[in-house]
Design a protein around this motif. Structure first.
Motif, PDB file in Angstrom:
ATOM      1  N   TRP A 108      -7.085   3.786  -4.128  1.00  0.00           N
ATOM      2  CA  TRP A 108      -6.160   4.605  -4.908  1.00  0.00           C
ATOM      3  C   TRP A 108      -5.446   5.532  -3.931  1.00  0.00           C
ATOM      4  CZ3 TRP A 108      -6.477  10.082  -6.043  1.00  0.00           C
ATOM      5  CH2 TRP A 108      -7.548  10.730  -5.425  1.00  0.00           C
ATOM      6  N   GLY A 109      -4.546   6.378  -4.450  1.00  0.00           N
ATOM      7  CA  GLY A 109      -3.838   7.311  -3.582  1.00  0.00           C
ATOM      8  C   GLY A 109      -2.358   6.997  -3.497  1.00  0.00           C
ATOM      9  N   ILE A 110      -1.646   7.817  -2.739  1.00  0.00           N
ATOM     10  CA  ILE A 110      -0.205   7.634  -2.540  1.00  0.00           C
ATOM     11  C   ILE A 110       0.094   7.818  -1.052  1.00  0.00           C
ATOM     12  CG2 ILE A 110       2.121   8.492  -3.080  1.00  0.00           C
ATOM     13  CD1 ILE A 110       0.993   9.735  -5.651  1.00  0.00           C
ATOM     14  N   LEU A 132       0.824  -1.214   0.000  1.00  0.00           N
ATOM     15  CA  LEU A 132       0.000   0.000   0.000  1.00  0.00           C
ATOM     16  C   LEU A 132       0.852   1.255   0.000  1.00  0.00           C
ATOM     17  CD1 LEU A 132      -2.472  -1.270   2.713  1.00  0.00           C
ATOM     18  CD2 LEU A 132      -2.954  -1.068   0.260  1.00  0.00           C
ATOM     19  N   ARG A 133       2.095   1.111   0.480  1.00  0.00           N
ATOM     20  CA  ARG A 133       2.970   2.279   0.563  1.00  0.00           C
ATOM     21  C   ARG A 133       3.898   2.413  -0.649  1.00  0.00           C
ATOM     22  NH1 ARG A 133       4.588   2.780   6.871  1.00  0.00           N
ATOM     23  NH2 ARG A 133       4.272   5.001   7.202  1.00  0.00           N
ATOM     24  N   VAL A 163      -5.187   4.386   1.315  1.00  0.00           N
ATOM     25  CA  VAL A 163      -5.066   3.629   0.069  1.00  0.00           C
ATOM     26  C   VAL A 163      -5.813   2.297   0.199  1.00  0.00           C
ATOM     27  CG1 VAL A 163      -3.445   2.491  -1.510  1.00  0.00           C
ATOM     28  CG2 VAL A 163      -2.896   4.749  -0.577  1.00  0.00           C
ATOM     29  N   GLN A 179      -1.139   4.907   3.934  1.00  0.00           N
ATOM     30  CA  GLN A 179      -1.385   3.511   3.565  1.00  0.00           C
ATOM     31  C   GLN A 179      -2.803   3.064   3.913  1.00  0.00           C
ATOM     32  OE1 GLN A 179       0.757   4.503   5.864  1.00  0.00           O
ATOM     33  NE2 GLN A 179       0.746   3.184   7.663  1.00  0.00           N
TER      34      GLN A 179
END
Lengths: 348, 348
Positions: free
Chosen positions: B197-199, B130-131, B192, B189
């Motif tokens: 989605w995402g960062i 996730l990271r 996400v 994380q």
């Protein structure tokens, strides 16, 4: 035989670009046999960049640099953002094939590039990534965890590429000449190339920037007791402010020196964004430092390189002093002594 | 058959720990069949963490979770600093061998661990980090480069683990219920894992934190026009302030919501370091935002979870309003409507 460097700066070696090249030529202890930049070939480094100090020949090709005895190739320029430019790849492969080690401070790590790594293994040469982060970084213990006998001075600034590293190096050198157990603490790829140790904190995972700053201070404390920690970026820079603040809180300085380019009122790479007046900038740095570990600004290091005459430079310095109530000076043009005096007085 | 999650939180599932587990149980859309924590086995998630909302059984072993139908194992806890705890390795390998996918938000990437990667390849299961940062991050274009129709609200705070993500999620949900084209923008994380989605900006190379923030805003702008960007860390946190400021300048919000834990006067993990009074904290966030893109604080989201009664919570909220002159409320205890009203009023 010790290493002899050629510095690759194709098309980019000038007063305004090539920070790594400038730093290694002026402050490094390694032999530099050539700068490679076909657009300047035939001149010398100090003709193009008076600040270089060493009279290194500029040549057009890697082949000429090898004839001059180069045993290693340093990538001496970095595009904004730090990626490997595709056009450089052929030269790097040519250098490897000729048996030269490669050294670079890009975010694109040489040793993670499959083609370069394969070629280096085949040729038996080293790939050195100046920006490689230690694998065992952690969170900081805290701003009061270092030995109480160590004093930390941190150079921060109003923008990038204005001379924070140079100010830090000059203050350290002058302090050592006065008998202080002073240490330059490198926090960027050029500093690592110059000093042979340090961490390029802008390549560290963001969670560990402060931890890297604290570790650098503790490593510095094993080398001396007056540490000049090079700053990175700027507090109000839209791309780099996170690195700036993480390093400030992680290195937890006792004192700050603010570096500013005389006359600059907007950011170099973001011309729509203003640089606050010096007094506001100083207040802002002191106020973000305070809740973590208070540090006041001791002096202003003014970069007057764009001013034609010493008289203009003196006028700009006087104006900065009157605006801020602090000692100001240009450490390159007039020497670091007045600023160092102010720093040592504030620490005592 | 869609995925059924087991969440690994051995020895650590409590009101005070297991942020990722809490977030995914409360806000995630995936089926959660079990939490694994032998110290709490036999109870349910909402008995231990009332905030969980879903009545997920807590079991002692991975085997029991598999009997309940788990097809994927999410590591739902992270030690400070985000490294893989050695004791967890056996369970992760057992899950892989049983054919479960693994998902984790550690700095230690599952897919970079040779033993886990070999085992996953052999078993034909996926490892999801996730990271993991996108490989093509860059510097931001600048704080005014996004479409002018998009409004950005950023949740910042006085410490870590006080509910910035929850505030962001609740404001987004309430805004959508009112018919706004609102988007929750995940920056960590857990976000996400919840949103898909995402960062996780704290795992990005520090030079690219602001670039990641800007990219998230631009990706959010493709999904809606009112963006609630989750904040990270805190401006005066000695370990995470760099992430906080980089994300603030990169996401370049129009408006801020300050999240604070009622009664907290020192940092959770650095108890010697004070949290400034709310008014000072608000002024500090506005003042570091200003030179990049001005953003004022619209409201205070107060976390009153530690206060026993609603009356105490109301008193703390009233005190925060009187201290700051802003609307304050606890979005979990009393709902997000008053804060959302203040946000929408300030944007209009």
């Amino acid at each position: 035989v010790s290493e002899r460097l050629a510095i690759f700066a194709e098309g980019l070696f000038s007063v305004h670009a090539g920070k790594t090249a400038h730093g290694v030529i002026r402050y490094g202890t390694r032999d530099v046999v050539a700068v490679i930049d076909s657009s300047q070939a035939g001149r010398t480094a100090s003709e193009v960049v008076p600040f270089s100090l060493r009279d290194v020949p500029i040549v057009a090709t890697l082949g000429e640099a090898i004839e001059l005895g180069a045993t290693a190739l340093l990538v001496g320029v970095a595009p904004t953002g730090g990626k490997l430019a595709p056009a450089w790849r052929a030269v790097l492969l040519e250098a490897i094939a000729a048996g030269l080690s490669l050294e670079a401070g890009l975010h694109t790590q040489l040793s993670e590039d499959p083609e370069l790594r394969r070629a280096a293994t085949r040729a038996g040469v080293a790939l050195r990534d100046l920006r490689a982060a230690p694998a065992d970084l952690t969170l900081p213990e805290g701003p009061y965890s270092r030995p109480g006998t160590v004093r930390v001075v941190h150079s921060v600034g109003s923008d990038t590429v204005i001379g924070k590293k140079v100010v830090t190096l000059e203050l350290d050198r002058a302090a050592r000449e006065r008998g202080e157990r002073s240490v330059y603490v490198p926090t960027g790829q050029t500093g690592v190339a110059i000093a042979g140790w340090g961490i390029a904190v802008d390549h560290v995972i963001s969670d560990y920037v402060a931890g890297a700053g604290e570790r650098l201070v503790k490593e510095g404390a094993a080398r001396g007791d007056l540490l000049f920690v090079e700053g990175q970026g700027s507090l109000f820079h839209p791309a780099y402010s996170g690195v700036t603040l993480g390093l400030l809180h992680g290195s937890a300085p006792d004192l700050l020196v603010v570096v500013h380019k005389a006359g600059a009122t907007a950011l170099r790479n973001y011309p729509d964004l203003p640089i606050p007046p010096l007094g506001e900038l100083i207040a802002a740095y002191e106020s973000v430092a305070r809740p973590v570990r208070p540090a006041r600004v001791a002096a202003v290091a003014l970069n007057t390189a764009d001013l034609g005459s010493d008289d203009e430079a003196r006028a700009a310095i006087a104006a900065a002093e009157s605006d801020t109530g602090l000692i100001a000076d240009d450490v390159v043009r007039f020497g670091p002594d007045r600023i160092l005096d102010a720093v040592l007085a504030a620490l005592s």
